[in-house]
Design a protein around this motif. Structure first.
Motif, PDB file in Angstrom:
ATOM      1  N   LEU A  37       4.374  68.942 -40.569  1.00  0.00           N
ATOM      2  CA  LEU A  37       4.014  69.490 -39.514  1.00  0.00           C
ATOM      3  C   LEU A  37       3.510  70.899 -39.672  1.00  0.00           C
ATOM      4  CD1 LEU A  37       7.326  68.728 -37.494  1.00  0.00           C
ATOM      5  CD2 LEU A  37       5.184  67.581 -37.590  1.00  0.00           C
ATOM      6  N   SER A  38       2.625  71.634 -39.098  1.00  0.00           N
ATOM      7  CA  SER A  38       2.166  72.997 -38.958  1.00  0.00           C
ATOM      8  C   SER A  38       3.346  73.857 -38.281  1.00  0.00           C
ATOM      9  CB  SER A  38       0.907  73.248 -38.422  1.00  0.00           C
ATOM     10  OG  SER A  38       1.226  72.936 -36.912  1.00  0.00           O
ATOM     11  N   ALA A  39       3.098  75.196 -38.464  1.00  0.00           N
ATOM     12  CA  ALA A  39       4.052  76.040 -37.762  1.00  0.00           C
ATOM     13  C   ALA A  39       3.870  75.661 -36.333  1.00  0.00           C
ATOM     14  CB  ALA A  39       3.857  77.483 -38.195  1.00  0.00           C
ATOM     15  N   GLU A  40       2.724  75.465 -35.806  1.00  0.00           N
ATOM     16  CA  GLU A  40       2.495  75.388 -34.529  1.00  0.00           C
ATOM     17  C   GLU A  40       3.353  74.168 -33.810  1.00  0.00           C
ATOM     18  OE1 GLU A  40      -0.737  77.901 -36.129  1.00  0.00           O
ATOM     19  OE2 GLU A  40       0.264  76.192 -36.605  1.00  0.00           O
ATOM     20  N   ASP A  41       3.264  72.923 -34.567  1.00  0.00           N
ATOM     21  CA  ASP A  41       3.708  71.547 -34.368  1.00  0.00           C
ATOM     22  C   ASP A  41       5.232  71.737 -34.336  1.00  0.00           C
ATOM     23  OD1 ASP A  41       1.359  70.077 -34.756  1.00  0.00           O
ATOM     24  OD2 ASP A  41       1.650  69.903 -36.819  1.00  0.00           O
ATOM     25  N   ALA A  42       5.779  72.626 -35.274  1.00  0.00           N
ATOM     26  CA  ALA A  42       6.956  72.823 -35.385  1.00  0.00           C
ATOM     27  C   ALA A  42       7.880  73.510 -34.221  1.00  0.00           C
ATOM     28  CB  ALA A  42       7.488  73.399 -36.416  1.00  0.00           C
ATOM     29  N   MET A  43       6.815  74.359 -33.042  1.00  0.00           N
ATOM     30  CA  MET A  43       7.288  74.968 -31.876  1.00  0.00           C
ATOM     31  C   MET A  43       7.509  74.018 -30.788  1.00  0.00           C
ATOM     32  SD  MET A  43       8.061  78.321 -31.789  1.00  0.00           S
ATOM     33  CE  MET A  43       7.247  78.663 -30.271  1.00  0.00           C
ATOM     34  N   LEU A  44       6.759  73.083 -30.934  1.00  0.00           N
ATOM     35  CA  LEU A  44       6.670  72.100 -29.647  1.00  0.00           C
ATOM     36  C   LEU A  44       7.977  71.464 -29.118  1.00  0.00           C
ATOM     37  CD1 LEU A  44       3.553  70.131 -30.832  1.00  0.00           C
ATOM     38  CD2 LEU A  44       3.592  71.762 -29.182  1.00  0.00           C
ATOM     39  N   GLN A  45       7.960  71.790 -27.544  1.00  0.00           N
ATOM     40  CA  GLN A  45       9.292  71.023 -27.028  1.00  0.00           C
ATOM     41  C   GLN A  45       8.689  70.471 -25.741  1.00  0.00           C
ATOM     42  OE1 GLN A  45      12.430  73.593 -25.519  1.00  0.00           O
ATOM     43  NE2 GLN A  45      13.819  72.115 -25.505  1.00  0.00           N
ATOM     44  N   SER A  46       8.681  69.039 -25.817  1.00  0.00           N
ATOM     45  CA  SER A  46       7.665  68.588 -24.817  1.00  0.00           C
ATOM     46  C   SER A  46       8.354  68.250 -23.432  1.00  0.00           C
ATOM     47  CB  SER A  46       7.106  67.177 -25.319  1.00  0.00           C
ATOM     48  OG  SER A  46       8.107  66.387 -26.119  1.00  0.00           O
ATOM     49  N   MET A  47       9.944  68.279 -23.479  1.00  0.00           N
ATOM     50  CA  MET A  47      10.802  68.079 -22.581  1.00  0.00           C
ATOM     51  C   MET A  47      12.090  68.557 -22.773  1.00  0.00           C
ATOM     52  SD  MET A  47      11.663  64.162 -22.956  1.00  0.00           S
ATOM     53  CE  MET A  47      12.196  63.325 -24.768  1.00  0.00           C
ATOM     54  N   PRO A  48      12.966  68.862 -21.777  1.00  0.00           N
ATOM     55  CA  PRO A  48      14.187  69.189 -21.796  1.00  0.00           C
ATOM     56  C   PRO A  48      15.349  68.598 -22.959  1.00  0.00           C
ATOM     57  CG  PRO A  48      13.680  69.594 -19.657  1.00  0.00           C
ATOM     58  CD  PRO A  48      12.650  68.566 -20.293  1.00  0.00           C
ATOM     59  N   ASP A  49      15.140  67.340 -22.920  1.00  0.00           N
ATOM     60  CA  ASP A  49      15.894  66.517 -23.880  1.00  0.00           C
ATOM     61  C   ASP A  49      15.561  66.628 -25.270  1.00  0.00           C
ATOM     62  OD1 ASP A  49      17.667  65.678 -21.695  1.00  0.00           O
ATOM     63  OD2 ASP A  49      16.508  63.815 -21.437  1.00  0.00           O
ATOM     64  N   ALA A  50      14.335  67.249 -25.388  1.00  0.00           N
ATOM     65  CA  ALA A  50      13.892  67.209 -27.034  1.00  0.00           C
ATOM     66  C   ALA A  50      14.086  68.753 -27.335  1.00  0.00           C
ATOM     67  CB  ALA A  50      12.254  66.606 -27.095  1.00  0.00           C
ATOM     68  N   SER A  51      13.948  68.765 -28.689  1.00  0.00           N
ATOM     69  CA  SER A  51      14.025  70.129 -29.311  1.00  0.00           C
ATOM     70  C   SER A  51      12.861  70.412 -30.545  1.00  0.00           C
ATOM     71  CB  SER A  51      15.470  70.278 -29.972  1.00  0.00           C
ATOM     72  OG  SER A  51      16.393  70.252 -29.179  1.00  0.00           O
ATOM     73  N   PRO A  52      12.485  71.471 -30.600  1.00  0.00           N
ATOM     74  CA  PRO A  52      11.379  71.876 -31.778  1.00  0.00           C
ATOM     75  C   PRO A  52      12.074  71.272 -32.995  1.00  0.00           C
ATOM     76  CG  PRO A  52      11.696  73.501 -30.295  1.00  0.00           C
ATOM     77  CD  PRO A  52      12.783  72.826 -29.908  1.00  0.00           C
ATOM     78  N   ALA A  53      11.071  70.962 -33.736  1.00  0.00           N
ATOM     79  CA  ALA A  53      11.430  70.696 -35.238  1.00  0.00           C
ATOM     80  C   ALA A  53      12.005  71.899 -35.983  1.00  0.00           C
ATOM     81  CB  ALA A  53      10.219  70.213 -36.013  1.00  0.00           C
ATOM     82  N   LYS A  54      11.485  73.053 -35.768  1.00  0.00           N
ATOM     83  CA  LYS A  54      11.757  74.266 -36.292  1.00  0.00           C
ATOM     84  C   LYS A  54      13.508  74.515 -35.897  1.00  0.00           C
ATOM     85  CE  LYS A  54      10.783  78.352 -34.725  1.00  0.00           C
ATOM     86  NZ  LYS A  54      10.026  79.745 -34.387  1.00  0.00           N
ATOM     87  N   TRP A  55      13.587  74.228 -34.666  1.00  0.00           N
ATOM     88  CA  TRP A  55      14.975  74.427 -34.237  1.00  0.00           C
ATOM     89  C   TRP A  55      16.055  73.387 -34.846  1.00  0.00           C
ATOM     90  CZ3 TRP A  55      19.154  71.858 -31.957  1.00  0.00           C
ATOM     91  CH2 TRP A  55      20.063  72.457 -31.514  1.00  0.00           C
TER      92      TRP A  55
END
Length: 429
Positions: A37-55
């Protein structure tokens, strides 16, 4: 901490070196899963039930810092302000950032989160080697490794959903190997009425890790029944769709039918409207008709079972069947990261572990005599025993040394983004 997460856990800890090895192995696995994952990928949260990879990377680190290193009242946190950001739901610890807005946390950066992981790892391993942790804290350290393995699976399911939402459908790992299965008959494996033992002996007294919600071990009357020899396949679920399964309200629980109408469900999550492809962590690819159907809600699994003239198994039936099975199969360690069909047809029960979590008909409730973990970690499982349904068996994203026959996964009945499927059951006279 006023409400110690480690209070009253007094059994002997696992061997220090074995625990250090497990800690380092689990932590390295998380980094390896995040590496594509890139830094941008790791920021993604596509819905409330999911969390970013960074988190996920930060929260699991916070868990060790707060509950293991922080067991020492004199401990100074790496950055105390991050308590607010990376606390998930521990009200007894303090306030936390709104879950649905974790994708807004651009700071700390991914690089800072990785530095945070490295710093906490160094502090923890140095304290472990120096013998500064008492037995209770060592038990929380062991718990933390299993907690991180749960988040490894969530990291994969969450990034899969995020990439599916992207118009270009990017692949998490394009080189993932896919071995097509073969058509196999579904057999029924019968079991006579019996009183069985369910659950795990309480940890840490047992010396074998299990979450508090898996205990205590207790007796259950299991009526005569039969289980299907394998999970329901993509081909079988395609037949359900073709015969109007999503259009017949008689097949659906009331809440499920409302969800079908409100959200326009016509097929499992990640199935393409062209009828042939599905979205995977390797991007879009042809759907294997013989692989287990996955990304089904409890509502879809229950409707299929009713359409098939069967039902979902109870968790007691499932655990009774799985108790004597080796924990092997298409789990995270196999690195397929998608359910796979078997290559041959054999007698007996198959794919109980790995491939897909299997929905059961059992609500997530406490076993008789349930006792939550002491202190803040009592919030880990018990407070979610409302409106959730049990799944069993692990998936293609579950680490092999994390799952067991007594493991109780749980999600709300509408959840679809996990690797969840079903195995049929039926009553016997």
């Amino acid at each position: 901490m006023n409400d110690s997460a480690t209070a009253d856990i007094r059994e002997p800890p696992p061997a220090k070196q074995a625990l250090a090895t497990r800690y380092q192995t689990v932590r390295a696995c998380s980094l390896a899963l995040a590496a594509p994952l890139s830094a941008e990928d790791a920021m993604l949260q596509s819905m409330p039930d999911a969390s970013p990879a960074k988190w996920h990377l930060a929260h699991t680190t916070w868990f060790f810092e707060r509950f293991v290193l922080g067991a020492d009242p004199a401990y100074d946190a790496v950055e105390p302000r991050w308590d607010l950001l990376f606390n998930s739901y521990y009200n007894s610890v303090g306030p936390f950032h709104v879950r649905a807005q974790r994708g807004l946390l651009s700071r700390p950066t991914l690089a800072q989160v990785l530095e945070y992981r490295a710093e906490v790892d160094a502090r923890l391993l140095e304290s472990l080697d120096a013998g500064r942790f008492d037995d209770a804290t060592l038990q929380v350290l062991e718990l933390g490794t299993h907690h991180e393995q749960q988040h490894q699976e969530l990291l994969l399911t969450d990034i899969k959903h995020a990439f599916w939402c992207h118009p270009l459908g990017p692949a998490y790992r394009s080189e993932l190997v896919h071995a097509p299965g073969e058509s196999r008959l579904m057999h029924w494996i019968g079991s006579e009425e019996s009183v069985v033992e369910q659950g795990a002996a309480p940890w840490p007294a047992s010396g074998r890790f299990a979450y508090d919600n898996e205990s205590p071990r207790h007796r259950v009357l299991v009526p005569a029944h039969a289980l299907a020899s394998r999970p329901v396949s993509n081909a079988e679920f395609t037949d359900f769709i073709a015969e109007g399964g999503y259009e017949d309200p008689a097949l659906w629980l009331s809440d499920g039918w409302d969800r079908v109408q409100a959200e326009g469900w016509q097929r499992p999550l990640y199935w393409h409207e062209d009828g042939a492809r599905e979205f995977t962590l390797a991007g879009w690819r042809e759907r294997d008709p013989h692989a287990p159907a996955c990304h089904l809600s409890l509502y879809e699994a229950d409707a299929f079972a009713r359409w098939a003239g069967a039902r979902l198994p109870t968790e007691a039936e499932w655990e009774h069947a799985a108790g004597g099975q080796a924990i092997e199969g298409n789990l995270l360690d196999a690195q397929a990261l998608h359910p796979q069909g078997r290559a041959r047809d054999e007698a007996g029960l198959h794919q109980l572990f790995g491939d897909v979590w299997e929905w059961t008909a059992s609500a997530y409730t406490a076993y008789p005599g349930f006792q939550p973990l002491p202190g803040s970690l009592g919030e880990y499982n018990g407070k979610f025993m409302s409106g959730q349904v049990i799944l069993r068996g692990g998936s293609c994203a579950t680490p092999a040394n994390h799952v067991r026959a007594s493991y109780r996964n749980f999600f709300p009945p509408h959840a679809r983004w996990q690797f969840s499927g079903l195995r049929l059951a039926k009553d016997l006279p």
